[in-house]
Design an enzyme around this catalytic site. Structure first.
Site, PDB file in Angstrom:
ATOM      1  N   ASP A  88       0.669  -0.871   0.146  1.00 28.68           N
ATOM      2  CA  ASP A  88       0.248  -0.216  -0.172  1.00 28.68           C
ATOM      3  C   ASP A  88       0.663   1.458   0.176  1.00 28.68           C
ATOM      4  OD1 ASP A  88      -1.945   2.056  -0.226  1.00 28.68           O
ATOM      5  OD2 ASP A  88      -3.214   1.242   2.017  1.00 28.68           O
ATOM      6  N   ASP A  99      -3.615   7.596  -3.071  1.00 29.97           N
ATOM      7  CA  ASP A  99      -3.934   6.796  -2.596  1.00 29.97           C
ATOM      8  C   ASP A  99      -4.027   4.626  -3.292  1.00 29.97           C
ATOM      9  OD1 ASP A  99      -3.710   4.756  -0.407  1.00 29.97           O
ATOM     10  OD2 ASP A  99      -5.129   5.454   1.188  1.00 29.97           O
ATOM     11  N   HIS A 159     -11.847   6.086   1.990  1.00 27.98           N
ATOM     12  CA  HIS A 159     -12.244   7.380   2.550  1.00 27.98           C
ATOM     13  C   HIS A 159     -11.863   8.086   2.169  1.00 27.98           C
ATOM     14  CE1 HIS A 159      -7.892   7.082   1.712  1.00 27.98           C
ATOM     15  NE2 HIS A 159      -7.578   6.382   2.263  1.00 27.98           N
ATOM     16  N   HIS A 167      -7.027  10.022   5.544  1.00 25.49           N
ATOM     17  CA  HIS A 167      -7.724   9.555   5.948  1.00 25.49           C
ATOM     18  C   HIS A 167      -8.915  11.053   6.145  1.00 25.49           C
ATOM     19  CE1 HIS A 167      -5.415   5.288   6.371  1.00 25.49           C
ATOM     20  NE2 HIS A 167      -6.192   5.416   5.432  1.00 25.49           N
ATOM     21  N   GLU A 192     -11.397   0.912  -1.539  1.00 21.52           N
ATOM     22  CA  GLU A 192     -10.285  -0.179  -0.737  1.00 21.52           C
ATOM     23  C   GLU A 192     -10.928  -1.179  -0.123  1.00 21.52           C
ATOM     24  OE1 GLU A 192      -6.970   1.077   2.079  1.00 21.52           O
ATOM     25  OE2 GLU A 192      -8.218   3.200   2.365  1.00 21.52           O
ATOM     26  N   GLU A 287      -6.727  -0.568  -3.842  1.00 19.73           N
ATOM     27  CA  GLU A 287      -7.073   0.233  -4.118  1.00 19.73           C
ATOM     28  C   GLU A 287      -6.617   1.090  -5.360  1.00 19.73           C
ATOM     29  OE1 GLU A 287      -4.989   2.316  -0.012  1.00 19.73           O
ATOM     30  OE2 GLU A 287      -6.518   3.932  -0.210  1.00 19.73           O
TER      31      GLU A 287
HETATM   32 MN    MN Z   1      -6.196   4.283   1.639  1.00 22.09          MN
HETATM   33 MN    MN Z   2      -3.719   2.522   0.923  1.00 20.24          MN
END
Ligand code: MN
Ligand code: MN
Length: 302
Positions: A88, A99, A159, A167, A192, A287
């Site tokens: 990630d 992200d 998010h 976030h 995600e 994600e």
């Molecule tokens: Mn994330």
């Molecule tokens: Mn992430």
């Protein structure tokens, strides 16, 4: 969101896509997680000529660990061929974050589990549009993962993304819920989905290598003050790894530990413990991030 901001998101996503390719290539059996982390860190620097930065330490979470594991200095953990590794990565330009994550499993034994989270992400992205009720995304993810014979992790969510806030509200659910808030123009979001062969609940483990500033305030301890100054200057309010401080700040390990301990005690910083599937079962993750700009959905990682 003005066009300049949209451009920064798009550029961050483009860099992230290239970083992911390098990360995927490096994530082979018998490789140290620390070496994969170093590949990612170098790639962000090289590919962006210093314009982009990591938005948080690369999360390299194995098997039942769903998120928030990053190798510390001297970490000897090696990727086993049957391991399920979530990679990630977040990249930001001036705080505007892309992200994204994917999952690797060298033996392919867990290919179905990985496919479940990937397909859930794909389906969620395919229904994303201006004005879509957020709860509908959870419904789509849950339906897809259950259709593959697994369960979504219900207490992990996607998010919103705001400048220097990884976030932000709203949470994007991975299960059906009744959230009637809508996807809005000028906003950025990360979807995600996590899939597991366990119950689908994660709990906080003990270990923490990842921290972020919670509330910067004056603190008496000298080491703590030096550490805090370094963090604010380099990471702002975004998460960082203890290893980064060790590399960037000239102080002894003892002084650094005291500094971090005092900052935690004073709640100037918070720790992100590793999140583990409650039953110790396998977890996969996929994600991507989107922005909605002038009414249109733009996927940040192509
Ligand atoms: Mn994330
Ligand atoms: Mn992430």
């Amino acid at each position: 969101m003005d066009s300049k901001t949209a451009e920064k998101y798009v550029k961050a996503g483009k860099i992230l896509g290239s970083v992911q390719k390098k990360a995927r290539k490096s994530a082979v059996a018998d490789k140290k997680l620390l070496d994969i982390a170093l590949v990612v860190e170098k790639a962000v620097k090289d590919l962006s000529e210093g314009k982009a930065k990591l938005a948080f330490p690369v999360n390299l979470s194995l098997n039942e660990a769903a998120a928030h594991y990053t190798p510390g200095t001297g970490d000897e953990t090696v990727l086993g061929k049957n391991d399920v590794l979530k990679i990630d990565i977040g990249v930001h330009i001036d705080g505007f974050i892309a992200d994204g994550s994917f999952t690797v499993n060298p033996s392919n034994e867990w290919a179905n589990l990985i496919e479940a989270s990937e397909l859930a992400l794909e389906n969620a992205l395919s229904i994303a549009k201006l004005g879509l009720e957020i709860g509908k995304i959870g419904t789509e993810i849950e339906k897809t993962i259950k259709g593959k014979g697994f369960k979504p992790v219900q207490n992990l969510t996607g998010h919103g993304l705001e400048q220097y806030v990884q976030h932000a509200a709203p949470g994007i659910p991975n299960i059906e819920n009744n959230d009637t808030r809508k996807l809005e123009d000028g906003q950025a979001y990360a979807f995600e989905p996590f899939a597991t062969d366990g119950e689908g609940i994660v709990r906080e483990g003990a270990q923490s290598e990842i921290f972020a500033v919670e509330e910067a305030r004056l603190i008496r301890n000298n080491h703590a003050r030096n550490v805090l100054e370094f963090i604010l200057e380099n990471y702002n309010t975004l998460p960082f790894a203890e290893r980064w401080i060790a590399d960037g700040l000239k102080m002894s390990e003892f002084q650094r530990k005291i500094g971090l301990r005092e900052l935690l005690k004073a709640k100037c910083i918070k720790a992100f413990p590793v999140l583990k599937e409650e039953q110790g079962k396998m977890v996969s993750q996929a994600e991507n991030s989107i922005i909605i700009h002038e009414g249109k959905v733009i996927k940040l990682i192509k």
